[in-house]
Design an enzyme around this catalytic site. Structure first.
Site, PDB file in Angstrom:
ATOM      1  N   HIS A 112       0.831  -1.221   0.000  1.00 26.81           N
ATOM      2  CA  HIS A 112       0.000   0.000   0.000  1.00 26.81           C
ATOM      3  C   HIS A 112       0.863   1.268   0.000  1.00 26.81           C
ATOM      4  O   HIS A 112       0.463   2.297  -0.540  1.00 26.81           O
ATOM      5  CB  HIS A 112      -0.921   0.027   1.222  1.00 26.81           C
ATOM      6  CG  HIS A 112      -1.930  -1.087   1.214  1.00 26.81           C
ATOM      7  ND1 HIS A 112      -2.573  -1.524   2.343  1.00 26.81           N
ATOM      8  CD2 HIS A 112      -2.410  -1.856   0.203  1.00 26.81           C
ATOM      9  CE1 HIS A 112      -3.388  -2.512   2.039  1.00 26.81           C
ATOM     10  NE2 HIS A 112      -3.312  -2.739   0.743  1.00 26.81           N
ATOM     11  N   HIS A 383      -3.172  -9.677   5.037  1.00 27.12           N
ATOM     12  CA  HIS A 383      -3.047  -9.219   3.636  1.00 27.12           C
ATOM     13  C   HIS A 383      -1.699  -8.555   3.353  1.00 27.12           C
ATOM     14  O   HIS A 383      -1.424  -8.158   2.226  1.00 27.12           O
ATOM     15  CB  HIS A 383      -4.214  -8.307   3.252  1.00 27.12           C
ATOM     16  CG  HIS A 383      -4.416  -7.170   4.206  1.00 27.12           C
ATOM     17  ND1 HIS A 383      -3.476  -6.208   4.422  1.00 27.12           N
ATOM     18  CD2 HIS A 383      -5.470  -6.853   4.997  1.00 27.12           C
ATOM     19  CE1 HIS A 383      -3.937  -5.323   5.290  1.00 27.12           C
ATOM     20  NE2 HIS A 383      -5.141  -5.702   5.679  1.00 27.12           N
ATOM     21  N   HIS A 384      -0.862  -8.378   4.365  1.00 25.40           N
ATOM     22  CA  HIS A 384       0.491  -7.832   4.197  1.00 25.40           C
ATOM     23  C   HIS A 384       0.491  -6.456   3.527  1.00 25.40           C
ATOM     24  O   HIS A 384       1.401  -6.137   2.743  1.00 25.40           O
ATOM     25  CB  HIS A 384       1.391  -8.802   3.415  1.00 25.40           C
ATOM     26  CG  HIS A 384       1.273 -10.212   3.868  1.00 25.40           C
ATOM     27  ND1 HIS A 384       1.598 -10.611   5.139  1.00 25.40           N
ATOM     28  CD2 HIS A 384       0.795 -11.331   3.245  1.00 25.40           C
ATOM     29  CE1 HIS A 384       1.359 -11.888   5.276  1.00 25.40           C
ATOM     30  NE2 HIS A 384       0.850 -12.358   4.152  1.00 25.40           N
ATOM     31  N   CYS A 385      -0.539  -5.656   3.812  1.00 26.28           N
ATOM     32  CA  CYS A 385      -0.651  -4.318   3.198  1.00 26.28           C
ATOM     33  C   CYS A 385      -0.669  -4.417   1.673  1.00 26.28           C
ATOM     34  O   CYS A 385      -0.099  -3.565   0.971  1.00 26.28           O
ATOM     35  CB  CYS A 385       0.470  -3.384   3.648  1.00 26.28           C
ATOM     36  SG  CYS A 385       0.509  -3.118   5.413  1.00 26.28           S
ATOM     37  N   CYS A 386      -1.283  -5.476   1.159  1.00 25.55           N
ATOM     38  CA  CYS A 386      -1.397  -5.679  -0.292  1.00 25.55           C
ATOM     39  C   CYS A 386      -2.831  -6.113  -0.602  1.00 25.55           C
ATOM     40  O   CYS A 386      -3.036  -7.151  -1.255  1.00 25.55           O
ATOM     41  CB  CYS A 386      -0.434  -6.761  -0.762  1.00 25.55           C
ATOM     42  SG  CYS A 386       1.291  -6.296  -0.729  1.00 25.55           S
TER      43      CYS A 386
END
Ligand SMILES: Cc1ncc(COP(=O)(O)O)c(C=O)c1O
Length: 427
Positions: A112, A383-386
């Site tokens: 992100h 979501h690992h900032c994705c």
């Protein structure tokens, strides 16, 4: 590489199995010593005082910038210290003189932090083109080339995916950008701590990374900026009118195409050469971007982290991680009901030591909690900032992710795999 000697620099590894270095790394003793030594022995502000102690602090802080720039082969550019990679990317997004119709090309793989700053520029009429990867996280260079047109001002992409571990062919991307006259911002947050990254080889214009993922303290990040000729020669003068918002800028003041000159995110003390009634001129080099008192100890600590990485050898670290990653992937691929996302054990050159997976019947957070409770094993889940990538891959709850670094061992991998086998059997 003497792994036991390395581990003795990270006493925390005796208490847990830390497989979350992609989120933030652990900190070795020499880095802690460097931070404490600043506070204990020569604490003073930088870029201000003339007395000896202030000069020592200033010199050490300046040296840290030189070490970091040298580490990426960027001695002829400027390494600006920021709080994290996110701030580094925002500095470029806010600092370039965008005009309506400019185009940015990025990818669906991005964290992100390398997506939202570009998305926000849509508000000022900048177009954003997002190139999708295949299921392994590979970007097809032909797709990237198609996405770049005459209006493309910048290509922003990551070197190593924090979600799938995939490595992109960044030298090729650099070549394409140069041919097309687009600036190239490389997000090296996940690659630079683990492998040699050289801005000259890659040909990028901006390199963003996190000090805290490369053994440095939290609150440390870097933006390296290629020096543009224009910036070299010109004293950067900023009139008050020019500083009021991007959109009100006079188009005549636009920089040459390909210029890497960016406005600072913040203005104030410590970054000016002179202040007149209607404007001010900004110092050259990193100081022009670091308004106010910076995080001096974090900067000095980051310099010590670079010393540490150089002493161990970045190529040795990379080799160590390749071996561990191969073992990890082979083990994961042998567990029934477990699926690895991203390149597998047979494609070691395509990936780094960031490994995402899922277990049928379990949520990623459940896997992470079980590992923690059973054996003090720390992995990341979610979501690992994705979020856009996870949606694209149909992974509603994200993935479980193990990420490796120089202090991890074969034994830790075996223990991790043993735990996962049990978890998968019970699921
Ligand atoms: C590829 C990538 N880019 C950017 C970031 C943001 O880094 P920071 O937390 O230092 O801002 C991360 C963090 O995980 C990342 O993995």
């Amino acid at each position: 590489m003497n792994i036991q000697a390395i581990r003795s620099d990270f006493p925390i590894v005796n208490d847990l199995i830390y497989l979350d270095s992609a989120a933030t790394s652990l900190t070795p003793e020499p880095v802690l010593d460097a931070i404490l030594s600043y506070y204990r022995s020569y604490r003073a502000n930088v870029g201000r005082g003339v007395y000896r102690q202030a000069q020592i602090a200033d010199q050490r802080y300046r040296d840290a910038h030189c070490k970091v720039a040298g580490f990426v082969g960027g001695e002829d550019g400027t390494a600006v210290f920021t709080r994290n990679a996110t701030e580094s990317i925002n500095l470029v997004a806010r600092g370039l003189d965008w005009k309506r119709g400019d185009r940015i090309v990025t990818t669906l793989l991005e964290h992100h932090s390398n997506l939202l700053p570009w998305m926000r520029l849509k508000e000022v009429g900048v177009d954003l083109e997002v190139v999708a990867p295949d299921r392994m996280g590979r970007i097809d260079l032909a797709d990237l080339e198609r996405a770049i047109n005459k209006k493309t001002r910048l290509v922003a992409m990551s070197h190593l995916s924090n979600a799938l571990g995939t490595i992109q062919p960044v030298r090729e991307v650099g070549r394409i950008c140069r041919e097309r006259g687009a600036l190239f911002l490389l997000d090296a947050a996940q690659s630079l701590p683990h492998m040699a990254v050289n801005v000259k080889d890659i040909g990028c214009d901006f390199l963003c990374f996190s000090g805290h993922k490369m053994l440095g303290p939290t609150g440390s990040g870097v933006l390296w900026i290629r020096r543009s000729k224009e910036g070299d020669e010109e004293q950067r003068s900023v009139t008050v009118q020019r500083m009021i918002g991007h959109s009100s800028k006079n188009q005549d003041s636009r920089k040459e195409p390909g210029s890497t000159e960016i406005e600072p995110l913040m203005v104030g003390g410590g970054m000016v050469e002179d202040v007149l009634d209607d404007g001010f001129s900004i110092k050259k080099g990193y100081e022009g971007y670091e308004a106010g008192t910076p995080d001096i100890s974090a900067g000095i600590g980051l310099g010590a982290a670079v010393d540490y990485l150089i002493r161990i050898g970045i190529d040795e670290i990379h080799e160590h991680e390749i071996t561990l990653t191969r073992r990890l992937l082979r083990g994961l691929e042998g567990i029934e009901g477990l699926e690895v996302y991203g390149p597998g054990a047979d494609s070691p050159a395509e990936r780094g030591g960031v490994v995402s997976f899922g277990i049928e019947g379990l949520l990623p957070h459940e896997i992470a909690l079980m590992l923690d409770q059973a054996s003090n094993i720390c992995i990341r889940s979610g979501h690992h900032c994705c979020i856009p990538l996870m949606r694209h891959l149909g992974l509603k709850h994200g993935t479980a992710r193990a990420s490796l670094y120089l202090y991890n061992t074969d034994e830790e991998i075996e223990k991790f795999l043993g735990n996962l086998e049990q978890i998968a059997r019970m699921a």
